[in-house]
Motif scaffolding. Structure first.
Motif, mmCIF file in Angstrom:
data_model
loop_
_atom_site.group_PDB
_atom_site.id
_atom_site.type_symbol
_atom_site.label_atom_id
_atom_site.label_comp_id
_atom_site.label_asym_id
_atom_site.label_seq_id
_atom_site.Cartn_x
_atom_site.Cartn_y
_atom_site.Cartn_z
ATOM 1 N N THR A 4 0.855 -1.076 -0.053
ATOM 2 C CA THR A 4 -0.110 0.099 -0.169
ATOM 3 C C THR A 4 0.762 1.162 -0.098
ATOM 4 O OG1 THR A 4 -1.658 -1.214 1.122
ATOM 5 C CG2 THR A 4 -1.849 1.124 1.065
ATOM 6 N N VAL A 5 1.881 1.254 0.764
ATOM 7 C CA VAL A 5 2.801 2.353 0.890
ATOM 8 C C VAL A 5 3.434 2.517 -0.562
ATOM 9 C CG1 VAL A 5 5.096 3.101 1.937
ATOM 10 C CG2 VAL A 5 3.564 1.980 3.280
ATOM 11 N N MET A 6 3.898 1.518 -1.075
ATOM 12 C CA MET A 6 4.411 1.599 -2.647
ATOM 13 C C MET A 6 3.422 2.072 -3.607
ATOM 14 S SD MET A 6 7.670 0.355 -2.690
ATOM 15 C CE MET A 6 7.916 -0.038 -4.320
ATOM 16 N N ILE A 7 2.109 1.793 -3.460
ATOM 17 C CA ILE A 7 1.219 2.097 -4.458
ATOM 18 C C ILE A 7 0.997 3.720 -4.178
ATOM 19 C CG2 ILE A 7 -1.163 2.260 -5.040
ATOM 20 C CD1 ILE A 7 -1.089 -0.624 -4.174
ATOM 21 N N VAL A 8 0.884 3.965 -2.789
ATOM 22 C CA VAL A 8 0.739 5.674 -2.658
ATOM 23 C C VAL A 8 1.893 6.503 -3.170
ATOM 24 C CG1 VAL A 8 0.508 7.246 -0.722
ATOM 25 C CG2 VAL A 8 -0.702 5.209 -0.648
ATOM 26 N N LEU A 9 3.135 5.911 -3.180
ATOM 27 C CA LEU A 9 4.427 6.808 -3.191
ATOM 28 C C LEU A 9 4.296 6.724 -4.989
ATOM 29 C CD1 LEU A 9 7.177 5.688 -1.269
ATOM 30 C CD2 LEU A 9 6.141 7.797 -1.316
ATOM 31 N N THR A 10 4.131 5.506 -5.518
ATOM 32 C CA THR A 10 4.335 5.467 -7.135
ATOM 33 C C THR A 10 3.195 6.381 -7.803
ATOM 34 O OG1 THR A 10 3.549 3.251 -6.930
ATOM 35 C CG2 THR A 10 5.978 3.585 -7.047
ATOM 36 N N VAL A 11 2.254 6.031 -7.324
ATOM 37 C CA VAL A 11 1.102 6.937 -7.862
ATOM 38 C C VAL A 11 1.188 8.379 -7.596
ATOM 39 C CG1 VAL A 11 -1.457 7.377 -8.176
ATOM 40 C CG2 VAL A 11 -0.745 5.000 -7.847
ATOM 41 N N SER A 12 1.431 9.006 -6.342
ATOM 42 C CA SER A 12 1.333 10.376 -6.090
ATOM 43 C C SER A 12 2.595 11.062 -6.605
ATOM 44 C CB SER A 12 1.330 10.282 -4.444
ATOM 45 O OG SER A 12 2.375 10.125 -3.894
ATOM 46 N N ILE A 13 3.478 10.481 -6.770
ATOM 47 C CA ILE A 13 4.784 11.114 -7.126
ATOM 48 C C ILE A 13 4.447 11.787 -8.662
ATOM 49 C CG2 ILE A 13 7.287 11.177 -7.741
ATOM 50 C CD1 ILE A 13 7.863 9.393 -5.245
ATOM 51 N N PRO A 14 4.424 10.945 -9.447
ATOM 52 C CA PRO A 14 4.074 11.459 -10.835
ATOM 53 C C PRO A 14 3.062 12.638 -10.868
ATOM 54 C CG PRO A 14 4.257 9.050 -10.955
ATOM 55 C CD PRO A 14 4.164 9.323 -9.572
ATOM 56 N N LEU A 15 1.826 12.066 -10.164
ATOM 57 C CA LEU A 15 0.660 13.379 -10.076
ATOM 58 C C LEU A 15 1.030 14.668 -9.600
ATOM 59 C CD1 LEU A 15 -2.329 11.316 -8.744
ATOM 60 C CD2 LEU A 15 -1.975 11.942 -11.041
ATOM 61 N N PHE A 16 2.107 14.530 -8.648
ATOM 62 C CA PHE A 16 2.583 15.759 -8.130
ATOM 63 C C PHE A 16 3.638 16.444 -9.051
ATOM 64 C CE2 PHE A 16 6.103 17.814 -5.288
ATOM 65 C CZ PHE A 16 5.347 18.632 -5.075
ATOM 66 N N ALA A 17 4.318 15.559 -9.873
ATOM 67 C CA ALA A 17 5.238 16.235 -10.774
ATOM 68 C C ALA A 17 4.483 16.770 -11.908
ATOM 69 C CB ALA A 17 6.035 14.855 -11.601
ATOM 70 N N GLY A 18 3.310 16.262 -12.284
ATOM 71 C CA GLY A 18 2.526 16.689 -13.271
ATOM 72 C C GLY A 18 2.078 18.232 -12.865
ATOM 73 N N TYR A 19 1.631 18.244 -11.711
ATOM 74 C CA TYR A 19 0.901 19.560 -11.171
ATOM 75 C C TYR A 19 1.776 20.360 -11.199
ATOM 76 C CZ TYR A 19 -0.813 22.418 -7.488
ATOM 77 O OH TYR A 19 -1.282 23.575 -6.761
ATOM 78 N N ILE A 20 3.047 20.212 -10.540
ATOM 79 C CA ILE A 20 3.984 21.153 -10.142
ATOM 80 C C ILE A 20 4.551 21.523 -11.818
ATOM 81 C CG2 ILE A 20 6.597 21.485 -9.730
ATOM 82 C CD1 ILE A 20 4.752 21.436 -7.380
ATOM 83 N N SER A 21 4.759 20.713 -12.684
ATOM 84 C CA SER A 21 5.310 21.131 -14.131
ATOM 85 C C SER A 21 4.235 22.298 -14.699
ATOM 86 C CB SER A 21 5.650 20.088 -14.824
ATOM 87 O OG SER A 21 4.487 19.492 -15.364
ATOM 88 N N ARG A 22 2.884 21.975 -14.495
ATOM 89 C CA ARG A 22 1.816 22.811 -15.061
ATOM 90 C C ARG A 22 1.815 23.724 -14.150
ATOM 91 N NH1 ARG A 22 -2.659 19.311 -13.860
ATOM 92 N NH2 ARG A 22 -1.313 17.496 -14.129
ATOM 93 N N ARG A 23 2.027 24.179 -13.240
ATOM 94 C CA ARG A 23 1.832 25.441 -12.338
ATOM 95 C C ARG A 23 3.271 26.171 -12.777
ATOM 96 N NH1 ARG A 23 0.955 26.331 -6.317
ATOM 97 N NH2 ARG A 23 2.311 27.862 -6.912
ATOM 98 N N PHE A 24 4.293 25.611 -13.122
ATOM 99 C CA PHE A 24 5.661 26.202 -13.532
ATOM 100 C C PHE A 24 5.165 26.740 -14.775
ATOM 101 C CE2 PHE A 24 8.808 23.952 -10.652
ATOM 102 C CZ PHE A 24 9.599 25.126 -10.392
ATOM 103 N N ALA A 25 4.808 25.982 -15.668
ATOM 104 C CA ALA A 25 4.461 26.523 -17.012
ATOM 105 C C ALA A 25 3.704 27.909 -16.923
ATOM 106 C CB ALA A 25 4.114 25.262 -18.053
ATOM 107 N N ARG A 26 2.551 27.551 -16.146
ATOM 108 C CA ARG A 26 1.696 28.765 -16.079
ATOM 109 C C ARG A 26 2.367 30.191 -15.502
ATOM 110 N NH1 ARG A 26 -2.895 26.580 -13.062
ATOM 111 N NH2 ARG A 26 -2.522 24.758 -14.434
#
Ligand SMILES: Nc1ncnc2c1ncn2[C@@H]1O[C@H](COP(=O)(O)OP(=O)(O)O)[C@@H](O)[C@H]1O
Ligand SMILES: [Mg+2]
Lengths: 369, 265
Positions: free
Chosen positions: B239-261
């Motif tokens: 469960t810990v692995m699932i949370v980490l591997t799903v949330s990191i890319p989501l976070f990355a996507g969110y941050i990069s979109r914010r940066f771009a804007r």
């Protein structure tokens, strides 16, 4: 070589640029006088951008030398050339404020912080956009971005200002204003400027010198009046303004005029410029605005003017003027633009067309391609 | 809206496939909160028992540390190699460019088993022992394609004129990179780093070939634990692995979109 200053500030000597099999610029020799605004004019793909980019250092010539202010700069890297380049789409740094954009070039020169602030402020005043220092490029309109690009280029006091179709991304009505502004600014600063365009009106209205190009070749250079009134060949005549071409043959000449028989059998006079001899195959070039159309039934030819008959085939009303397409007995159509000071004509009207020898320009007929 | 019967069949089919894919994962997550040793449904109560066990398990914590150190180093190294490579591919023309690009992207298409064995054979040929460095190099090879793809995609979108403008204004190529290219590239670089961290953190197959007893990562550890017994601790770890591997890319996507804007505003 004396100590006298060479009035030619930029010199291209035998410049060739090839991309594989494509020759973008062929054997170009070109002089740009100091302080002048010179336009490179020609259709898309004729090598204007390539020539400009070679001067900026963004492309390397395949052959030839580029000389600026007496120094050969072929081997000088881009960032040491001190040339201000204005790109077609402005290329303002999107992540930097307007202040940082304009100040960019000053950071690489020994200019103190206070001086930078002063110079940026002044440059923004010169382009008539004071007080936008803290905005981002995306918050400005196209015309405003263009001015910032201009400010960014002139603030470094470049040796030469290079502009690649700087107006083409602007709206039609903004273009005219911006054109005049660039023209005034260039005069005020006295900076040697090379302006690239495919728009003949831009070139004619602002240049000290126009260089007409095609297929990487220089076809003619000269001040706007010369290039417009005395085109060196068919292409130049056709590219600038609405030209009519009447093929004919030289049948005689006197001190003032050359006599040319055109297809219709009429013999027209053209002012003597250059040397022609009997039997030469020529084209008579006449601007559409130079013809006058008269109602045939009432027509009395004016002494010393050329005249021939035709019939109105088509016309289009353009507000201040009317465009007529007049068919000659030989079947050839000519284009006449009339300023509507006199009466207008209708389809099928028989007219006489008159033109002064002074407005008839002769060029050699080129073999059909 | 009434769909024709063919479409409703396809819809039912799609739903079934999703159920089939996600049921085991949901089961793992649910069972990790089951207090019983041999969990089965329906669950009898709810507890964090296995999570506490996990937190006290030194070998698991060690593996976590290995994974994080390896993942971070992989991310940094891959980006350090990937940015210049991407720049070269997008901005310059050179001989063999396409071939080299295909080679660097190949690890995406080559089965990991093959990659794992190949690297092992290679260090055998060099007569070197398995080591952390080998593992690190392996993970860089594994994650480089993703960084290359992300950074190249962004570079294509950054017009060459920005760099040219900077240079005509007096910035050397190096200064141009740091003052213009890098800031515009930052979101992609950040996303690329998080991608390569996640992929490194998550990898089992190739890592099984490269890891020694001292540098086992979490997935390898889980694999080892499964061979001996099925402990509910694994559910918690999973469960810990699932949370980490799903949330990191989501976070990355969110941050990069914010940066771009933010860069455009
Ligand atoms: N980087 C390039 N690679 C290959 N061909 C090019 C390149 N740049 C320009 N050309 C070719 O060189 C010729 C001149 O182009 P260019 O200087 O851009 O013309 P213009 O600016 O007058 O429209 C064109 O035929 C164009 O296709
Ligand atoms: Mg161009």
């Amino acid at each position: 070589m004396g100590t006298e200053k060479d009035p030619q500030f930029v010199k291209f000597r035998g410049i060739v640029k090839k991309y594989g099999d494509v020759t973008a610029v062929a054997k170009m020799d070109l002089d740009i006088p100091e302080g002048a605004l010179v336009t490179l004019l020609g259709p898309s793909g004729c090598g204007k951008t390539t020539l400009l980019r070679m001067l900026a250092g963004l492309e390397e010539p395949t052959e030839g030398d580029i000389i600026v202010n007496g120094n050969r700069i072929n081997d000088t890297p881009i960032h040491k050339r001190n040339l201000g380049m204005i790109f077609q789409n402005y290329a303002l740094f999107p992540h930097k404020s307007i202040f940082d954009n304009v100040a960019f070039g000053l950071k690489y020169r020994s200019v103190s912080r206070d001086q930078i602030r002063e110079k940026v402020k002044h440059a923004l005043e010169v382009v008539r956009l004071p007080g936008v220092e803290n905005r981002k490029p995306a918050q400005l309109s196209g015309g405003q971005q263009q001015r910032i690009a201009l400010a960014r280029a002139i603030v470094i006091e470049p040796d030469v200002l290079l502009m690649d179709e700087p107006l083409s991304a602007l709206d039609e009505n903004l273009r005219e204003d911006m054109r005049r502004e660039i023209d005034n600014l260039q005069r005020m600063l006295g900076v040697t400027t090379i302006f690239v365009t495919h728009d003949q009106r831009e070139a004619l209205s602002m240049s000290d010198k126009i260089v007409v190009m095609r297929d990487g070749l220089k076809l003619q250079e000269g001040d706007p009046e010369t290039v417009y009134n005395k085109p060196a060949n068919h292409f130049v005549a056709d590219f600038l303004g609405h030209s009519n071409f009447l093929p004919g043959e030289v049948v005689g000449q006197d001190d003032e005029n050359v006599r040319v028989r055109i297809e219709t059998g009429d013999v027209l006079l053209a002012r003597h410029r250059g040397s022609w001899k009997q039997g030469d195959a020529v084209e008579l070039v006449v601007r559409a605005q130079r013809f006058e159309a008269h109602r045939q039934s009432h027509f009395q030819p004016t002494e010393g003017m050329n005249s021939f008959a035709g019939r109105i085939k088509d016309k289009s009303y353009m507000g201040g003027e009317v465009s007529y397409f007049i068919e000659l007995p030989s079947g050839r159509e000519i284009h006449v633009i009339s300023m509507m000071r006199t009466r207008t004509y209708d389809y099928g009207d028989e007219v006489s067309v008159q033109v002064a020898p002074y407005h008839c320009h002769l060029i050699g007929r080129e073999p059909e391609e | 809206m009434k769909l024709p019967s063919g479409w409703s069949l396809i819809r039912a089919y799609t739903i079934l496939i999703y159920v089939w894919m996600f049921t085991p994962i949901v089961a793992v997550v649910l069972l990790s909160f089951n207090p019983q040793q041999f969990g089965s449904f329906p669950m009898e109560g709810f507890s964090f028992r296995w999570y506490f066990r996990l937190a006290g398990n030194a070998t698991i914590l060690g593996a976590f540390k290995n994974s994080i150190v390896l993942g971070s180093l992989t991310a940094v190294l891959t980006t350090a190699v990937g940015i210049p490579a991407a720049m070269a591919f997008v901005r310059y023309d050179f001989r063999g460019k396409d071939t080299l690009n295909t080679l660097l992207l190949a690890p995406i298409m080559i089965p990991e088993v093959v990659l794992g064995v190949a690297l092992l054979l290679f260090i055998r040929w060099l007569q070197q022992p398995k080591s952390f460095v080998l593992l690190l190099i392996g993970h860089v090879v594994l994650t480089l394609p993703y960084v290359l793809l992300v950074v190249q995609a962004r570079l294509v979108g950054i017009k060459k004129e920005y760099e040219e403008a900077a240079q005509t204004l007096g910035a050397s190529p190096f200064q141009t990179f740091w003052s213009v290219t890098f800031p515009l590239l930052a979101p992609a670089i950040f996303a690329g780093m998080l991608f390569s961290f996640t992929i490194s953190f998550d990898d089992v197959t190739a890592t099984l070939f490269w890891a020694t007893a001292h540098n086992q990562t979490v997935p390898v550890k889980i694999f080892g634990m499964l061979r001996n017994s099925i402990s509910p601790e694994i559910n918690a770890l999973g469960t810990v692995m699932i949370v980490l591997t799903v949330s990191i890319p989501l976070f990355a996507g969110y941050i990069s979109r914010r940066f771009a804007r933010a860069a455009e505003k």
